[in-house]
Scaffold this active site. Structure first.
Site, PDB file in Angstrom:
ATOM      1  N   GLU A  16     -40.437  63.661  60.257  1.00 37.08           N
ATOM      2  CA  GLU A  16     -39.506  62.793  60.002  1.00 37.08           C
ATOM      3  C   GLU A  16     -38.300  63.560  60.546  1.00 37.08           C
ATOM      4  O   GLU A  16     -38.457  64.734  60.495  1.00 37.08           O
ATOM      5  CB  GLU A  16     -39.159  61.904  58.623  1.00 37.08           C
ATOM      6  CG  GLU A  16     -39.836  60.993  58.322  1.00 37.08           C
ATOM      7  CD  GLU A  16     -39.443  59.682  58.799  1.00 37.08           C
ATOM      8  OE1 GLU A  16     -38.157  59.696  59.734  1.00 37.08           O
ATOM      9  OE2 GLU A  16     -40.018  58.606  58.700  1.00 37.08           O
ATOM     10  N   ARG A 102     -36.224  58.825  46.023  1.00 37.11           N
ATOM     11  CA  ARG A 102     -35.962  59.826  46.797  1.00 37.11           C
ATOM     12  C   ARG A 102     -34.877  59.530  47.824  1.00 37.11           C
ATOM     13  O   ARG A 102     -34.971  58.227  48.319  1.00 37.11           O
ATOM     14  CB  ARG A 102     -37.135  60.826  47.240  1.00 37.11           C
ATOM     15  CG  ARG A 102     -37.764  59.847  48.309  1.00 37.11           C
ATOM     16  CD  ARG A 102     -38.612  60.842  49.048  1.00 37.11           C
ATOM     17  NE  ARG A 102     -39.828  60.210  49.944  1.00 37.11           N
ATOM     18  CZ  ARG A 102     -39.750  59.637  51.198  1.00 37.11           C
ATOM     19  NH1 ARG A 102     -38.631  59.773  51.770  1.00 37.11           N
ATOM     20  NH2 ARG A 102     -40.477  59.103  51.761  1.00 37.11           N
ATOM     21  N   ASN A 104     -34.281  59.129  52.058  1.00 30.74           N
ATOM     22  CA  ASN A 104     -35.165  58.830  53.071  1.00 30.74           C
ATOM     23  C   ASN A 104     -34.402  59.166  54.308  1.00 30.74           C
ATOM     24  O   ASN A 104     -34.274  60.392  54.699  1.00 30.74           O
ATOM     25  CB  ASN A 104     -35.678  57.339  52.938  1.00 30.74           C
ATOM     26  CG  ASN A 104     -36.906  57.098  54.075  1.00 30.74           C
ATOM     27  OD1 ASN A 104     -37.710  57.992  54.011  1.00 30.74           O
ATOM     28  ND2 ASN A 104     -36.799  55.928  54.612  1.00 30.74           N
ATOM     29  N   ASP A 122     -42.907  53.892  45.839  1.00 23.75           N
ATOM     30  CA  ASP A 122     -44.074  52.974  45.951  1.00 23.75           C
ATOM     31  C   ASP A 122     -43.537  52.039  46.770  1.00 23.75           C
ATOM     32  O   ASP A 122     -43.028  50.749  46.476  1.00 23.75           O
ATOM     33  CB  ASP A 122     -44.242  52.369  44.446  1.00 23.75           C
ATOM     34  CG  ASP A 122     -45.227  51.433  44.326  1.00 23.75           C
ATOM     35  OD1 ASP A 122     -46.050  51.098  45.405  1.00 23.75           O
ATOM     36  OD2 ASP A 122     -45.836  51.111  43.197  1.00 23.75           O
ATOM     37  N   ASP A 205     -38.854  51.529  61.896  1.00 19.35           N
ATOM     38  CA  ASP A 205     -38.663  52.890  61.136  1.00 19.35           C
ATOM     39  C   ASP A 205     -37.235  53.626  61.878  1.00 19.35           C
ATOM     40  O   ASP A 205     -36.550  53.266  62.047  1.00 19.35           O
ATOM     41  CB  ASP A 205     -40.044  53.969  61.353  1.00 19.35           C
ATOM     42  CG  ASP A 205     -40.246  54.812  60.082  1.00 19.35           C
ATOM     43  OD1 ASP A 205     -39.249  55.434  59.515  1.00 19.35           O
ATOM     44  OD2 ASP A 205     -41.383  54.832  59.852  1.00 19.35           O
TER      45      ASP A 205
END
Length: 302
Positions: A16, A102, A104, A122, A205
């Site tokens: 990433e 967290r 991202n 999750d 994304d």
């Protein structure tokens, strides 16, 4: 057709946040669960790595070569040392509404303010507890500026910096929004739907904006890069050799190379037709990109 070049033999778990650092002519990116920051010297092909104190999700540089990053528990200042060591200082920590969260996706706006969002890890549970924050040296952490996100992603700014993009890549959302953006105060407004990715292949994304103001998104699960005009019209798609491209960034001397990170599935059965999943790739799409703003530059008013 743009040729796709594989740049890494190591295969990363969740590649990433690729960032081209002009002063080094090098590309940096992260592997989130491995807590790693990687650096590629394209001239030699050498890849170096550093291990952070927590999962490292997104990074940006300041003018002195320090890194500001979104990790698990907050926004950190990182300094890369010899031997793969990292010194870290936590700058700010938002109140996470649930365990197992967290940061991202994140990057600096054109004025050098650092933006990053949180998510619950999750992803199938689709908890709408993620939020978007702004961090500046002058005002610290501000936010949540946006909330109710499941899997925050897709942050990018138009060439003039007066439009901000944000997406939610969760399978139950798959939306990209555009905002008007006040460059003086760092305030987004007039949120509206930019692209409904339920009408296109894959999930939205990580993203990048090119010099023409078009928005490139990694179509996760579909193995494609999609380019949308400022009006939200799909005008180009590029097939990739992996199903889960995760983020793209322009780099190279003329910012005409598009670097793409990817995700490696955990199940061996999912690797049969994509053995290179998790690698770093590069292509030249015939379009120029823009350099990433450094944290605190050119002027940190807000």
């Amino acid at each position: 057709m743009a040729a796709i070049e594989r740049l890494s033999d190591p295969l990363f778990t969740v590649g990433e946040s690729p960032v081209w650092r002009t002063s080094e002519s090098a590309l940096y990116w992260v592997d989130i669960p491995a807590k790693k920051i990687h650096r590629l010297d394209p001239a030699s092909g050498r890849i170096d790595a550093w291990t952070g104190p927590e999962q490292v999700a997104c990074i940006a540089f300041d003018a002195e070569g320090g890194i500001i990053a979104g990790l698990e528990t907050g926004i950190f200042a990182l300094r890369l040392g010899n031997g793969g060591t990292v010194s870290s200082t936590r700058l700010a920590a938002p109140a996470m509404p649930m365990p197992n969260m967290r940061f991202n996706d994140g990057r600096c706006d054109r004025q050098g303010r650092f933006w990053a969002g949180t998510m619950h890890q999750d992803i199938p549970a689709a908890h709408p507890v993620g939020a978007l924050y702004r961090y500046s040296a002058l005002h610290g952490l501000t936010g949540p500026v946006e909330n109710g996100l499941m899997t925050q992603n897709g942050l990018a700014w138009s060439p003039k910096g007066d439009r901000m993009y944000l997406s939610d890549s969760n399978p139950k959302a798959q939306l990209v929004w555009a905002f008007d953006y006040d460059t003086d105060t760092g305030t987004p407004s007039n949120k509206r739907l930019f692209v409904d990715m339920n009408l296109h292949p894959g999930r939205p994304d990580g993203a990048a904006v090119d010099a023409d103001g078009c928005y490139w998104t990694c179509a996760n699960d579909a193995g494609q890069l999609l380019r949308f005009t400022p009006e939200g019209k799909l005008d180009r798609s590029i097939a990739l050799p992996v199903k889960k491209p995760s983020m793209c960034a322009f780099g190279g001397v003329n910012f005409d190379t598009l670097y793409v990170t990817s995700i490696r599935p955990a199940k061996e059965a999912d690797l049969v037709d994509q053995p290179a999943a998790g690698a770093l790739f590069a292509l030249r799409p015939g379009i120029q990109g823009l350099p990433e703003a450094e944290f605190g530059a050119p002027k940190h008013n807000a």
